[in-house]
Enzyme design. Structure first.
Site, short mmCIF file in Angstrom:
data_model
loop_
_atom_site.label_atom_id
_atom_site.label_comp_id
_atom_site.label_asym_id
_atom_site.label_seq_id
_atom_site.Cartn_x
_atom_site.Cartn_y
_atom_site.Cartn_z
N ASP A 112 -65.63 -18.38 33.51
CA ASP A 112 -64.79 -17.18 33.51
C ASP A 112 -64.46 -16.78 34.94
O ASP A 112 -65.02 -15.84 35.50
CB ASP A 112 -65.52 -16.04 32.75
CG ASP A 112 -65.63 -16.34 31.27
OD1 ASP A 112 -64.78 -17.10 30.74
OD2 ASP A 112 -66.57 -15.84 30.62
N LYS A 117 -66.94 -24.04 29.20
CA LYS A 117 -66.03 -23.27 28.36
C LYS A 117 -64.85 -22.77 29.20
O LYS A 117 -65.04 -22.15 30.25
CB LYS A 117 -66.76 -22.07 27.75
CG LYS A 117 -65.90 -21.28 26.77
CD LYS A 117 -66.71 -20.24 26.05
CE LYS A 117 -66.75 -18.92 26.78
NZ LYS A 117 -65.55 -18.09 26.60
N ASP A 155 -61.94 -21.90 24.44
CA ASP A 155 -62.21 -20.66 23.70
C ASP A 155 -61.04 -19.69 23.83
O ASP A 155 -61.10 -18.74 24.60
CB ASP A 155 -63.52 -20.05 24.24
CG ASP A 155 -63.91 -18.76 23.54
OD1 ASP A 155 -63.52 -18.58 22.36
OD2 ASP A 155 -64.61 -17.94 24.16
N LYS A 165 -59.72 -18.32 21.00
CA LYS A 165 -59.84 -17.43 19.83
C LYS A 165 -58.49 -17.24 19.14
O LYS A 165 -58.02 -16.11 18.94
CB LYS A 165 -60.43 -16.08 20.22
CG LYS A 165 -61.82 -16.18 20.85
CD LYS A 165 -62.39 -14.81 21.16
CE LYS A 165 -63.79 -14.88 21.72
NZ LYS A 165 -63.91 -15.50 23.03
N ASP A 209 -53.19 -16.12 14.65
CA ASP A 209 -51.73 -16.03 14.59
C ASP A 209 -51.30 -16.53 13.21
O ASP A 209 -52.15 -16.79 12.36
CB ASP A 209 -51.13 -16.89 15.73
CG ASP A 209 -49.81 -16.34 16.24
OD1 ASP A 209 -48.96 -15.98 15.39
OD2 ASP A 209 -49.62 -16.27 17.46
N ILE A 210 -50.01 -16.71 13.00
CA ILE A 210 -49.58 -17.25 11.72
C ILE A 210 -50.04 -18.71 11.61
O ILE A 210 -50.25 -19.36 12.64
CB ILE A 210 -48.04 -17.13 11.52
CG1 ILE A 210 -47.29 -17.86 12.63
CG2 ILE A 210 -47.62 -15.68 11.41
CD1 ILE A 210 -45.80 -17.99 12.37
N PRO A 211 -50.26 -19.20 10.37
CA PRO A 211 -50.84 -20.54 10.21
C PRO A 211 -50.13 -21.64 11.01
O PRO A 211 -50.78 -22.45 11.67
CB PRO A 211 -50.72 -20.79 8.70
CG PRO A 211 -50.78 -19.41 8.10
CD PRO A 211 -50.08 -18.52 9.07
N ASN A 212 -48.81 -21.65 11.00
CA ASN A 212 -48.10 -22.73 11.69
C ASN A 212 -48.36 -22.71 13.20
O ASN A 212 -48.56 -23.75 13.83
CB ASN A 212 -46.59 -22.63 11.41
CG ASN A 212 -45.84 -23.79 12.01
OD1 ASN A 212 -46.11 -24.95 11.67
ND2 ASN A 212 -44.94 -23.52 12.93
N THR A 213 -48.40 -21.52 13.78
CA THR A 213 -48.62 -21.41 15.23
C THR A 213 -50.02 -21.88 15.60
O THR A 213 -50.22 -22.60 16.59
CB THR A 213 -48.39 -19.95 15.68
OG1 THR A 213 -47.06 -19.60 15.33
CG2 THR A 213 -48.58 -19.78 17.18
N THR A 232 -69.88 -10.46 20.20
CA THR A 232 -71.23 -10.00 20.55
C THR A 232 -71.20 -8.74 21.43
O THR A 232 -72.22 -8.16 21.72
CB THR A 232 -72.01 -11.12 21.27
OG1 THR A 232 -71.13 -11.81 22.15
CG2 THR A 232 -72.59 -12.10 20.28
N ARG A 240 -78.77 -13.93 27.51
CA ARG A 240 -79.24 -13.39 28.78
C ARG A 240 -80.65 -13.90 29.08
O ARG A 240 -81.60 -13.52 28.39
CB ARG A 240 -79.27 -11.85 28.75
CG ARG A 240 -77.89 -11.22 28.75
CD ARG A 240 -77.18 -11.50 30.07
NE ARG A 240 -75.80 -11.03 30.09
CZ ARG A 240 -74.73 -11.78 29.77
NH1 ARG A 240 -74.88 -13.03 29.38
NH2 ARG A 240 -73.52 -11.28 29.85
N GLN A 284 -72.24 -7.03 27.00
CA GLN A 284 -72.72 -7.60 25.75
C GLN A 284 -73.74 -6.65 25.11
O GLN A 284 -74.59 -6.09 25.79
CB GLN A 284 -73.40 -8.96 26.01
CG GLN A 284 -72.47 -10.00 26.61
CD GLN A 284 -71.56 -10.65 25.57
OE1 GLN A 284 -71.30 -10.08 24.52
NE2 GLN A 284 -71.08 -11.84 25.88
N GLY A 337 -72.35 -17.25 30.63
CA GLY A 337 -71.33 -17.03 31.66
C GLY A 337 -71.93 -16.44 32.91
O GLY A 337 -72.52 -17.13 33.75
N ARG A 338 -71.83 -15.12 33.01
CA ARG A 338 -72.21 -14.43 34.25
C ARG A 338 -73.60 -14.73 34.80
O ARG A 338 -73.75 -14.84 36.02
CB ARG A 338 -71.96 -12.92 34.09
CG ARG A 338 -70.47 -12.60 34.08
CD ARG A 338 -70.15 -11.24 33.51
NE ARG A 338 -70.34 -11.22 32.06
CZ ARG A 338 -70.05 -10.20 31.28
NH1 ARG A 338 -69.57 -9.08 31.81
NH2 ARG A 338 -70.23 -10.25 29.97
#
Ligand code: C5P
Length: 219
Positions: free
Chosen positions: A13, A35, A62, A64, A67-71, A117, A169, A178, A198-199
């Site tokens: 990140d 990631k 990641d 996430k 959207d609409i199924p086709n996209t 989370t 953590r 978090q 991450g951090r």
């Protein structure tokens, strides 16, 4: 059965390709999967994914998708061409969207995001289980959830259904934003296939040492 070291995913990140590359250079091959989330992907796009793959490491994309199924299907096709190992879609997108994602040939593993989370409220466990069942019935490979729900998901949906735990953590670290956090050991003991950190690693003075400390804690 994966080696404990193959279970750690470090979240890159950061804002620039240079920062991401510096971290990958420092951490690979101790860390074998990284990631790429919306921060780095928005800043650098597929170059970030290619940089990690060139190094020989795996990519967990990641974004996430919701959207609409086709996209979403087209986004999974694009990620398949980029040769990412695993990617996320948002389970609240519904069955049709999830089935469209799962239908892409030779696709990466797809895990569905249940409840973030950083959110915490009563009834989360039931909501997570319901979403995890939807993920499995729609043909996904697993879910992203907190450590608190991991045991239940493995028990209800089987050991081959992947569980990815963020909100990790190591001892003595701040939880930042978090809310539902746990240590790496608690996550692995609960049955997580992968933990995302991450951090606590990327903001550490010595990121490689932070990773080695996690491996030590895992034993
Ligand atoms: O810095 P930290 O260890 O909190 O980073 C956790 C990473 O996992 C972030 O990149 C965040 O986007 C991601 N994540 C999360 N909760 C989820 C899904 C992904 O924290 N449910």
């Amino acid at each position: 059965m994966l080696d404990i070291k193959d279970k750690l995913i470090v979240a890159l990140d950061v804002d620039t390709l240079k920062e991401a590359k510096d971290l990958v250079d420092k951490l690979y091959p101790s860390v074998k999967m990284f990631k790429v989330g919306s921060q780095l992907f928005t800043a650098c796009g597929p170059e970030a994914v290619k940089m990690i793959a060139q190094k020989g490491a795996k990519v967990f994309l990641d974004l996430k998708s919701h959207d609409i199924p086709n996209t979403v299907k087209k986004a999974v096709e694009a990620a398949t061409k980029l040769k990412v190992f695993m990617l996320t879609v948002h389970l609240s997108g519904g069955k049709e969207m999830l089935q469209a994602a799962a239908s892409v040939p030779n696709r990466p593993k797809i895990v569905g995001v249940t409840v973030l989370t950083s959110q915490s409220e009563d009834g989360t466990a039931n909501k997570v289980l319901e979403l995890a069942k939807l993920a499995k019935n729609s043909g996904l490979d697993g879910v992203v959830c907190s450590v608190s729900e991991t045991r239940m998901i493995k028990k209800e949906l089987g050991k081959d259904f992947l569980v990815v735990n963020p909100g990790i953590r190591p001892k003595d670290f701040s939880s930042n934003d978090q809310k539902r956090v746990a240590t790496p050991k608690e996550a692995i003991d609960a049955g997580a296939d992968f933990i995302v950190v991450g951090r606590p690693v990327i903001k550490a003075e010595d990121p490689l040492q932070a990773v080695l400390n996690i491996f030590k804690e895992l034993g």
